[in-house]
Design a protein around this motif. Structure first.
Motif, PDB file in Angstrom:
ATOM      1  N   GLY A  88       0.990  -1.081  -0.019  1.00 28.34           N
ATOM      2  CA  GLY A  88       0.040  -0.005   0.039  1.00 28.34           C
ATOM      3  C   GLY A  88       0.863   1.291  -0.160  1.00 28.34           C
ATOM      4  O   GLY A  88       0.253   2.113  -0.428  1.00 28.34           O
ATOM      5  N   ARG A  89       2.260   1.096   0.316  1.00 26.28           N
ATOM      6  CA  ARG A  89       2.826   2.524   0.565  1.00 26.28           C
ATOM      7  C   ARG A  89       4.312   2.010   0.588  1.00 26.28           C
ATOM      8  O   ARG A  89       4.604   0.856   0.635  1.00 26.28           O
ATOM      9  CB  ARG A  89       2.652   3.334   1.936  1.00 26.28           C
ATOM     10  CG  ARG A  89       2.929   2.595   3.066  1.00 26.28           C
ATOM     11  CD  ARG A  89       2.997   3.661   4.364  1.00 26.28           C
ATOM     12  NE  ARG A  89       3.648   2.916   5.402  1.00 26.28           N
ATOM     13  CZ  ARG A  89       2.960   3.197   6.639  1.00 26.28           C
ATOM     14  NH1 ARG A  89       2.041   3.674   6.907  1.00 26.28           N
ATOM     15  NH2 ARG A  89       3.623   2.587   7.559  1.00 26.28           N
ATOM     16  N   GLY A  90       5.236   3.073   0.509  1.00 29.35           N
ATOM     17  CA  GLY A  90       6.652   2.918   0.700  1.00 29.35           C
ATOM     18  C   GLY A  90       7.295   1.935  -0.294  1.00 29.35           C
ATOM     19  O   GLY A  90       7.053   2.148  -1.509  1.00 29.35           O
ATOM     20  N   ILE A  91       8.151   1.094   0.006  1.00 31.08           N
ATOM     21  CA  ILE A  91       9.072   0.188  -0.608  1.00 31.08           C
ATOM     22  C   ILE A  91       8.150  -0.996  -1.344  1.00 31.08           C
ATOM     23  O   ILE A  91       8.341  -1.203  -2.603  1.00 31.08           O
ATOM     24  CB  ILE A  91      10.210  -0.651   0.192  1.00 31.08           C
ATOM     25  CG1 ILE A  91      11.046   0.515   0.928  1.00 31.08           C
ATOM     26  CG2 ILE A  91      11.045  -1.410  -0.772  1.00 31.08           C
ATOM     27  CD1 ILE A  91      11.982  -0.156   1.599  1.00 31.08           C
ATOM     28  N   GLY A  92       6.924  -1.229  -0.818  1.00 21.36           N
ATOM     29  CA  GLY A  92       6.204  -2.461  -1.031  1.00 21.36           C
ATOM     30  C   GLY A  92       5.374  -1.936  -2.465  1.00 21.36           C
ATOM     31  O   GLY A  92       5.136  -2.526  -3.185  1.00 21.36           O
ATOM     32  N   VAL A 132       3.363  -9.676  13.145  1.00 19.68           N
ATOM     33  CA  VAL A 132       3.537  -9.254  11.918  1.00 19.68           C
ATOM     34  C   VAL A 132       4.624  -9.586  11.217  1.00 19.68           C
ATOM     35  O   VAL A 132       4.519 -10.250   9.921  1.00 19.68           O
ATOM     36  CB  VAL A 132       3.210  -7.773  11.774  1.00 19.68           C
ATOM     37  CG1 VAL A 132       3.390  -7.174  10.209  1.00 19.68           C
ATOM     38  CG2 VAL A 132       1.849  -7.372  12.511  1.00 19.68           C
ATOM     39  N   SER A 158      11.819   5.803   2.604  1.00 24.36           N
ATOM     40  CA  SER A 158      10.108   5.270   2.151  1.00 24.36           C
ATOM     41  C   SER A 158       9.071   5.914   2.585  1.00 24.36           C
ATOM     42  O   SER A 158       7.977   5.570   2.397  1.00 24.36           O
ATOM     43  CB  SER A 158      10.093   3.851   2.342  1.00 24.36           C
ATOM     44  OG  SER A 158      10.372   3.722   3.924  1.00 24.36           O
ATOM     45  N   PRO A 161      16.987  -4.691   2.716  1.00 24.83           N
ATOM     46  CA  PRO A 161      17.497  -3.351   2.356  1.00 24.83           C
ATOM     47  C   PRO A 161      18.201  -2.637   3.487  1.00 24.83           C
ATOM     48  O   PRO A 161      18.047  -3.045   4.711  1.00 24.83           O
ATOM     49  CB  PRO A 161      16.166  -2.564   2.158  1.00 24.83           C
ATOM     50  CG  PRO A 161      15.192  -3.833   2.230  1.00 24.83           C
ATOM     51  CD  PRO A 161      15.644  -4.981   2.974  1.00 24.83           C
ATOM     52  N   VAL A 215      -3.175  -3.801   4.767  1.00 22.57           N
ATOM     53  CA  VAL A 215      -4.085  -3.341   5.840  1.00 22.57           C
ATOM     54  C   VAL A 215      -4.774  -2.042   5.377  1.00 22.57           C
ATOM     55  O   VAL A 215      -5.703  -1.572   5.606  1.00 22.57           O
ATOM     56  CB  VAL A 215      -3.850  -3.263   7.372  1.00 22.57           C
ATOM     57  CG1 VAL A 215      -3.442  -4.826   7.831  1.00 22.57           C
ATOM     58  CG2 VAL A 215      -2.278  -2.555   7.530  1.00 22.57           C
ATOM     59  N   SER A 235      -1.173 -11.027   9.766  1.00 17.88           N
ATOM     60  CA  SER A 235      -0.843 -11.791  11.081  1.00 17.88           C
ATOM     61  C   SER A 235      -2.117 -12.662  11.336  1.00 17.88           C
ATOM     62  O   SER A 235      -2.111 -13.178  12.483  1.00 17.88           O
ATOM     63  CB  SER A 235      -0.578 -10.711  12.219  1.00 17.88           C
ATOM     64  OG  SER A 235      -1.832  -9.912  12.377  1.00 17.88           O
ATOM     65  N   THR A 263      16.151   2.971   3.891  1.00 15.69           N
ATOM     66  CA  THR A 263      15.686   3.567   2.681  1.00 15.69           C
ATOM     67  C   THR A 263      14.750   4.645   3.009  1.00 15.69           C
ATOM     68  O   THR A 263      13.852   4.510   3.762  1.00 15.69           O
ATOM     69  CB  THR A 263      15.022   2.580   2.013  1.00 15.69           C
ATOM     70  OG1 THR A 263      15.915   1.125   1.796  1.00 15.69           O
ATOM     71  CG2 THR A 263      14.543   2.601   0.418  1.00 15.69           C
TER      72      THR A 263
HETATM   73  N1  LIG Z   1      12.623   1.686   4.634  1.00 17.18           N
HETATM   74  C1  LIG Z   1      13.781   1.055   5.213  1.00 17.18           C
HETATM   75  O1  LIG Z   1      14.775   1.986   5.473  1.00 17.18           O
HETATM   76  C2  LIG Z   1      13.953  -0.511   5.333  1.00 17.18           C
HETATM   77  C3  LIG Z   1      15.054  -1.086   5.566  1.00 17.18           C
HETATM   78  C4  LIG Z   1      15.118  -2.597   5.764  1.00 17.18           C
HETATM   79  C5  LIG Z   1      14.139  -3.205   5.657  1.00 17.18           C
HETATM   80  N2  LIG Z   1      12.948  -2.573   5.427  1.00 17.18           N
HETATM   81  C6  LIG Z   1      11.772  -3.289   5.082  1.00 17.18           C
HETATM   82  O2  LIG Z   1      11.059  -3.299   3.971  1.00 17.18           O
HETATM   83  C7  LIG Z   1       9.657  -3.362   4.122  1.00 17.18           C
HETATM   84  C8  LIG Z   1       9.121  -2.226   3.873  1.00 17.18           C
HETATM   85  O3  LIG Z   1       9.354  -1.249   4.565  1.00 17.18           O
HETATM   86  P1  LIG Z   1       8.863   0.142   4.169  1.00 17.18           P
HETATM   87  O4  LIG Z   1       9.976   1.206   4.495  1.00 17.18           O
HETATM   88  O5  LIG Z   1       8.096   0.513   3.057  1.00 17.18           O
HETATM   89  O6  LIG Z   1       7.766   0.267   5.543  1.00 17.18           O
HETATM   90  P2  LIG Z   1       6.533   1.056   5.851  1.00 17.18           P
HETATM   91  O7  LIG Z   1       6.089   1.028   7.155  1.00 17.18           O
HETATM   92  O8  LIG Z   1       6.323   2.166   5.199  1.00 17.18           O
HETATM   93  O9  LIG Z   1       5.559  -0.002   5.051  1.00 17.18           O
HETATM   94  C9  LIG Z   1       5.120  -1.096   5.523  1.00 17.18           C
HETATM   95  C10 LIG Z   1       3.542  -1.607   4.882  1.00 17.18           C
HETATM   96  O10 LIG Z   1       3.333  -3.030   5.656  1.00 17.18           O
HETATM   97  C11 LIG Z   1       1.917  -2.855   6.041  1.00 17.18           C
HETATM   98  N3  LIG Z   1       1.649  -3.517   7.033  1.00 17.18           N
HETATM   99  C12 LIG Z   1       1.908  -3.349   8.269  1.00 17.18           C
HETATM  100  N4  LIG Z   1       1.309  -4.352   9.028  1.00 17.18           N
HETATM  101  C13 LIG Z   1       0.422  -5.059   7.935  1.00 17.18           C
HETATM  102  C14 LIG Z   1      -0.180  -6.121   8.312  1.00 17.18           C
HETATM  103  N5  LIG Z   1      -0.450  -6.898   9.375  1.00 17.18           N
HETATM  104  N6  LIG Z   1      -0.660  -6.888   7.303  1.00 17.18           N
HETATM  105  C15 LIG Z   1      -0.371  -6.189   5.958  1.00 17.18           C
HETATM  106  N7  LIG Z   1       0.169  -5.105   5.759  1.00 17.18           N
HETATM  107  C16 LIG Z   1       0.795  -4.880   6.941  1.00 17.18           C
HETATM  108  C17 LIG Z   1       1.911  -1.414   6.133  1.00 17.18           C
HETATM  109  O11 LIG Z   1       0.453  -0.768   6.170  1.00 17.18           O
HETATM  110  C18 LIG Z   1       2.623  -0.627   5.236  1.00 17.18           C
HETATM  111  O12 LIG Z   1       2.057  -0.296   3.836  1.00 17.18           O
HETATM  112  C19 LIG Z   1       9.391  -3.914   5.451  1.00 17.18           C
HETATM  113  O13 LIG Z   1       9.731  -5.261   5.567  1.00 17.18           O
HETATM  114  C20 LIG Z   1      10.835  -3.305   6.342  1.00 17.18           C
HETATM  115  O14 LIG Z   1      10.897  -3.972   7.472  1.00 17.18           O
HETATM  116  C21 LIG Z   1      12.770  -1.282   5.257  1.00 17.18           C
END
Ligand SMILES: NC(=O)c1ccc[n+]([C@@H]2O[C@H](COP(=O)([O-])OP(=O)(O)OC[C@H]3O[C@@H](n4cnc5c(N)ncnc54)[C@H](O)[C@@H]3O)[C@@H](O)[C@H]2O)c1
Length: 249
Positions: free
Chosen positions: A14-18, A113, A190, A185, A37, A62, A188
Motif C-alpha cells: 500500500g505504501r513505501g517500498i512495497g 506481523v 520510504s 535493504p 491493511v 498476522s 531507505t
Molecule cells: N525503509 C527502510 O529503511 C527499510 C530498511 C530495511 C528493511 N525494510 C523493510 O522493507 C519493508 C517495507 O518497508 P517500508 O519502509 O516501506 O515500511 P512501511 O512501514 O512504510 O510499510 C510497511 C507496509 O506494511 C503494511 N503492513 C503493516 N502491518 C501489516 C499487516 N499486519 N498486514 C498487512 N500489511 C501490513 C503497512 O500498512 C505498510 O503499507 C518492511 O519489511 C521493512 O521492514 C525497510
C-alpha cells in the motif's frame, strides 16, 4: 519483460517500498496482487493505468483467515501463484526506544506481523506452488540484523528471524521446486520512516556506506526482480544485502 504473466503477491504494497516493488514487478510484465491493511486500490489503479494487471486485496498478514483469503482471491482472479513477496512489516511507525522501554505488547505485535505474517502467507500459497511444481518466495529482511541497530531490538530481532525462516523454509520447499530467498535493504527513504529517525542517525547511515548517497525504494527493485525471475533459478536459502555497502556478510 522478465516476468511476463507471472502472478506475484506483494504484501505491504500500500505504501513505501512495497508499493515500489508492486510497480516494478508490473513493469516487468507480472500480474500483481497488492495486499495490505491499507487500501491498495490506488496502487492497483496505477498499475492498470500503465497497461498492467493488478488485484488489490485487504489483508492483515498476522491473521490466518486473511492470508488464506489472499491466496483464494489470487487463484480466483489469476488461476496460479508464481511468487510471494513477504514485505509487510511493522516498521515505518515503530518508535525507536531502549529495550527496557519497549512494551511487552509491542514486542508481541512486531513478532506477529514481521514473523508470523511470513509463516502464514507462505503456508497460504504453498498448496498452489506445490501443485505447480514451481514457485518463489522472497522475504524482506533488513540490514539492521547485520549491524545490530540499537533502540529497535524487537524489529532487529524479527528481521534476523526472517533470515532463519528463509534458510529453513528453503530446505523444506526445495524438493517441491520452490525457491526461498531474502532481500535485506539498508535504511531507505520510504516516506513514513523518515519521520521516525533523527537527522544524526540518517547522516550516520549515509556516511557509513561504501556508496555515499541515500537509498531509495527504486534501488531495491532490480534485486527483487532478479530474485523473482528465472535469472536466479539455481539460488535458494540466500540473503542479498542491498544497502550501498553499509554492512557486509
Ligand atoms: N525503509 C527502510 O529503511 C527499510 C530498511 C530495511 C528493511 N525494510 C523493510 O522493507 C519493508 C517495507 O518497508 P517500508 O519502509 O516501506 O515500511 P512501511 O512501514 O512504510 O510499510 C510497511 C507496509 O506494511 C503494511 N503492513 C503493516 N502491518 C501489516 C499487516 N499486519 N498486514 C498487512 N500489511 C501490513 C503497512 O500498512 C505498510 O503499507 C518492511 O519489511 C521493512 O521492514 C525497510
Amino acid at each position: 519483460m522478465r516476468l511476463s504473466d507471472r502472478v506475484v503477491i506483494v504484501t505491504g504494497a500500500g505504501r513505501g517500498i512495497g508499493r515500489a516493488y508492486a510497480l516494478g514487478l508490473a513493469a516487468e510484465g507480472a500480474r500483481v496482487v497488492a495486499a495490505d491493511v491499507l487500501d491498495c486500490k490506488p496502487v492497483g489503479t496505477e498499475i492498470e493505468t500503465r497497461g498492467g494487471q493488478a488485484l488489490a486485496v485487504a489483508c492483515d498478514v498476522s491473521r490466518e483467515a486473511d492470508t488464506q483469503r489472499l491466496a483464494t482471491e489470487t487463484l480466483a482472479r489469476f488461476g496460479r501463484i508464481d511468487a510471494l513477496v513477504n514485505n509487510a512489516a511493522l516498521y515505518g511507525n515503530l518508535k525507536r526506544r531502549p529495550f527496557m522501554e519497549i512494551p511487552v505488547e509491542e514486542w508481541d505485535q512486531v513478532m506477529a506481523v514481521n514473523l508470523r505474517g511470513l509463516f502464514l502467507c507462505s503456508r497460504a500459497v504453498f498448496p498452489a506452488m506445490k501443485a505447480q511444481g514451481k514457485g518463489v518466495i522472497v522475504n524482506i529482511s533488513s540490514s539492521t540484523f547485520f549491524k545490530g541497530v540499537p533502540d529497535y531490538i524487537h524489529y532487529t530481532t524479527s528481521k534476523g528471524g526472517v533470515v532463519g525462516f528463509t534458510r529453513s523454509l528453503a530446505r523444506e520447499l526445495g524438493p517441491h521446486g520452490i525457491r526461498v530467498n531474502a532481500l535485506a535493504p539498508g535504511f531507505t527513504l520510504s516516506g513514513e520512516n523518515e519521520k521516525n529517525i533523527s537527522e544524526e542517525r540518517k547522516r550516520f547511515n549515509l556516511e557509513s556506506r561504501m556508496l555515499k548517497r541515500a537509498e531509495m525504494p527504486e534501488d531495491l527493485v532490480g534485486t527483487l526482480v532478479y530474485l523473482v525471475s528465472d535469472d536466479s533459478a539455481f539460488m535458494s536459502g540466500q540473503t542479498l544485502l542491498v544497502d550501498g555497502g553499509g554492512s557486509v556478510h
